[in-house]
Enzyme design. Structure first.
Site, mmCIF file in Angstrom:
data_model
loop_
_atom_site.group_PDB
_atom_site.id
_atom_site.type_symbol
_atom_site.label_atom_id
_atom_site.label_comp_id
_atom_site.label_asym_id
_atom_site.label_seq_id
_atom_site.Cartn_x
_atom_site.Cartn_y
_atom_site.Cartn_z
ATOM 1 C CG ASP A 34 -2.188 0.814 0.982
ATOM 2 O OD1 ASP A 34 -3.220 0.571 1.614
ATOM 3 O OD2 ASP A 34 -2.120 1.734 0.124
HETATM 4 C C1 GLC Z 1 -4.304 4.280 -0.121
HETATM 5 C C2 GLC Z 1 -5.224 3.127 0.245
HETATM 6 C C3 GLC Z 1 -5.319 2.074 -0.805
HETATM 7 C C4 GLC Z 1 -5.180 2.707 -2.175
HETATM 8 C C5 GLC Z 1 -3.740 3.191 -2.274
HETATM 9 C C6 GLC Z 1 -3.434 3.829 -3.630
HETATM 10 O O1 GLC Z 1 -3.552 4.629 0.989
HETATM 11 O O2 GLC Z 1 -4.962 2.467 1.478
HETATM 12 O O3 GLC Z 1 -6.584 1.409 -0.628
HETATM 13 O O4 GLC Z 1 -5.461 1.768 -3.198
HETATM 14 O O5 GLC Z 1 -3.436 4.122 -1.244
HETATM 15 O O6 GLC Z 1 -4.154 4.998 -3.783
#
Ligand code: GLC
Length: 719
Positions: A269
């Site tokens: 993430d």
């Molecule tokens: C965010 C979220 C995740 C998302 C990622 C990319 O922090 O936790 O669900 O897909 O970043 O945007």
């Protein structure tokens, strides 16, 4: 490309070029050709050099096809081996035309709805150059204090598994289709794993689950996504068993690769590799890179750990280059599966290859929204509204276009159809008195609303939370309606008791304090671009409500976390409890939710006239359910079948959902529904984490919500 060609390409790559493929950044790092891009997390100065930039494997957060085209063209012009970038984005419930939030799609209790939403939003996104979506989010959720329940399909692993499969199929199409049908995009299931069980319902907080609970409740939907062929898995921010998922070798290797059989790309993430330092499981970025990579995290999203330190870890022998090669091959395989080596623009430059007509998208959004709104109360059949009635539409969300919800990507609020606009498009006589502020109303506004309420036959009061109050980093200790909204509703009910309340929200709210003030109650969630039209369809009866709650709605804050499939305990609170303590209950509040999982009303009702099934089964159990419609209109209901394993090797839920289906019965008639439960439906996770069904007795519950009655027991025999 053939597999051998990918190996040949890999053999030409330098170590720096290999490592670059394992890194994903936002477009703004290519400032000379791109705009800011969607920043969905803490953006730190990463100190990436231009040379490193042109080894990058992926970009996330682009918004337009022009941007993607320019980025890809520029990148390929600088790339020595012409390996295309893969573009990823958060297409969670729509791209520009926004569909209901995933929690609402879960409420549809209809996987076909989720599949269509995924297919259409994926096609709209691919026309804007998106190759991969960070969806579906399949985190099991039991705590409405956690704002990200908005992105989940609810508290039940069976429903979540059906929805996960549907989303993956909708985005990706059939096996191999991604390489030639550029309207399909790759899916990334997230957040692996256990993210929804954060202590206190506080986002990013610690998660501590037993292995049994993880396998029994939190992993099934991930297994469903993997079985459906999902191309990527995203690691979660939280720790599990004391180790952050992104550095959790047991989770990413033993569980994900061995037990669930996943072979694709694992992406962190946002910044989660770097955050291993903040978790204090890595002393610096180099240690973070080592722990994440050796745990099995293929790609580093929005951190400089891999690009700055993996090379040195290889040259010093800490990380084997063969392991780097294996990770790079996962990324090259993903790009090959997407057809990017054949066409780095995936149809962007081919006339007619992509795109979906807006009217198709908006019609589907309206239909999906109508199928996702839950009718929670309809006393005196105050709904549906009827032609000729004078209807007042009042309150902070009466004319609000803030109904798209979080993660609505490039959806435009200005293009959203408000409740007022939806009702004004009907033949009802509608008086609209909106307020501007969600939280405070001027005496003049209140007087105007009360006057409209007094002058009309029915008052529709639109309440809720703003889209910024649910989603990531939006935990609430008190998931209630603001006191000002509750007070407003009570004032309105005092001048006209014919009140219908419509809720716009991204999570279950505590609603006990408004129930007495409203005869009708519709949970609209965040319904998306066509929300007002869908609400008008439901409120006028053009479409009968058919949705069901995907999460239990608590009666009080103290009940949270709450879920229907709780274990019996050794001292359950039973219906014949006569007081005297020594049972699992509260002195000051009920155990039961305000509204249970699977609950939702419709216009009319069906009766379960008969349920028959054999006394024993070995591999399959044929069940016949006869439903009767005593009314004068056709009724569509969501038939639900739950099972209770009367004795297990481990303590098992009082009941678990095992079958659901939509059923329509004509007025005055009965329908006989034939369904089959299989031995797999009786299986559960044992203490040693094996999954199997044990011979023994099972109780079968049938009805239209999770509190439906039992219709007898049957025995599973060795077969
Ligand atoms: C965010 C979220 C995740 C998302 C990622 C990319 O922090 O936790 O669900 O897909 O970043 O945007």
């Amino acid at each position: 490309m053939e597999k051998k060609e990918l190996f040949a390409l890999l053999s030409q790559m330098t170590l720096a070029e290999k490592i670059g493929q394992l890194v994903q950044l936002t477009p703004n790092f290519f400032a000379e050709v791109a705009a800011e891009g969607e920043i969905t997390g803490p953006l730190a100065e990463l100190g990436i050099t231009k040379e490193e930039l042109y080894t990058l494997g992926s970009v996330l957060g682009t918004h337009t096809k022009e941007e993607v085209y320019a980025l890809q063209k520029n990148y390929l012009a600088h790339s020595r081996l012409k390996i295309p970038l893969v573009f990823m984005a958060d297409v969670i419930h729509g791209y520009e035309t926004i569909f209901p939030i995933p929690l609402a799609l879960g409420a549809s209790f209809d996987p076909a709805v989720a599949e269509e939403v995924a297919s259409l939003s994926g096609a709209e996104a691919s026309a804007a150059g998106v190759h991969v979506t960070f969806s579906p989010m399949v985190d099991l959720v039991r705590d409405p204090r956690w704002g990200r329940v908005l992105e989940s399909t609810g508290e039940d692993s069976y429903l979540n598994s059906l929805m996960a499969t549907a989303f993956v199929k909708g985005y990706q199409g059939t096996a191999g289709e991604l390489a030639t049908n550029f309207r399909k995009i790759a899916a990334c299931v997230k957040h692996f794993a256990g993210y929804g069980a954060a202590e206190g319902g506080r986002d990013y907080n610690t998660v501590d689950l037993s292995d049994w609970n993880l396998y029994q409740n939190y992993l099934p939907a991930f297994q469903a996504a993997v079985t459906a062929g999902v191309k990527l898995v995203m690691t979660s921010f939280n720790v599990l068993k004391g180790i952050p998922s992104t550095a959790n070798k047991w989770l990413l290797q033993d569980v994900l690769r061995q037990d669930l059989g996943f072979e694709g790309v694992v992406i962190s993430d946002w910044g989660a590799v770097r955050e291993l330092v903040t978790h204090r499981v890595a002393e610096d970025l180099s240690a973070a890179a080592q722990r994440a990579f050796t745990a099995g995290c293929t790609m580093d999203m929005m951190s400089s750990a891999y690009i700055k330190y993996l090379g040195n870890l290889v040259t010093t022998g800490v990380v084997a280059e063969t392991d780097i090669d294996a990770a790079v091959l996962q990324v090259l395989t993903l790009k090959n599966d997407l057809g990017l080596f054949a066409d780095p623009y995936r149809g962007l430059t081919t006339a007619g290859a992509l795109g979906v007509k807006e009217e198709v998208l908006r019609k589907a959004s309206r239909q999906a929204a109508a199928k996702s709104m839950v009718l929670l109360k309809n006393d005196e059949d105050i709904l549906p509204l009827t032609t000729g009635q004078k209807v007042a539409v009042v309150g902070p969300f009466a004319a609000s276009q803030d109904i798209l919800g979080a993660w609505s990507w490039i959806g435009q609020k200005a293009a959203a159809v408000s409740l007022a606009a939806g009702l004004q498009a009907t033949d009802l006589a509608v008086t609209v008195v909106p307020t501007v502020d969600r939280l405070a109303y001027t005496p003049k506004e209140v007087d105007a609303m009360l006057a409209a309420a007094a002058a009309c036959d029915v008052v529709v009061v639109a309440l809720g939370e703003s889209a910024s109050e649910s989603g990531e980093a939006t935990s609430k200790g008190q998931p209630s309606l603001p006191a000002t909204q509750v007070a407003l509703l009570q004032k309105i009910a005092a001048v006209n008791e014919k009140v219908v309340t419509v809720l716009f929200n991204g999570r279950p709210l505590l609603l006990a304090d408004i129930l007495l003030a409203t005869k009708g109650l519709v949970e609209a969630f965040f319904p998306g671009s066509e929300g007002g039209h869908a609400l008008a369809d439901i409120l006028t009866g053009k479409v009968a409500p058919s949705a069901k709650l995907p999460m239990s709605y608590p009666a009080t804050l103290g009940q949270i976390p709450l879920h229907y499939d709780e274990l019996s305990t050794g001292r359950p609170l039973t219906e014949d409890y006569a007081g005297g303590g020594y049972v699992s209950f509260y002195l000051d509040q009920p155990n039961a939710p305000l509204f249970p999982f699977g609950y939702g009303l419709t216009y009319g009702q069906l009766e379960v006239a008969d349920v028959t099934f054999p006394a024993t089964m070995s591999h399959q159990l044929p069940v016949t359910v006869t439903l009767h419609n005593p009314g004068v209109k056709a009724v569509t209901e969501t038939l639900q079948v739950y099972l209770e394993d009367l004795v297990g090797e481990v303590a098992l839920p009082k009941r678990s959902l095992k079958h659901l289906q939509k059923v329509t019965v004509a007025p005055g008639t009965s329908e006989k529904i034939e369904l089959t439960l299989t031995k797999d439906d009786l299986a559960y996770v044992h203490a040693e984490l094996s999954t199997a069904a044990d011979p023994g007795d099972f109780k079968l519950y049938v009805g239209f919500d999770s509190q439906c009655p039992a219709y007898g027991t049957f025995r599973l025999v060795e077969g």
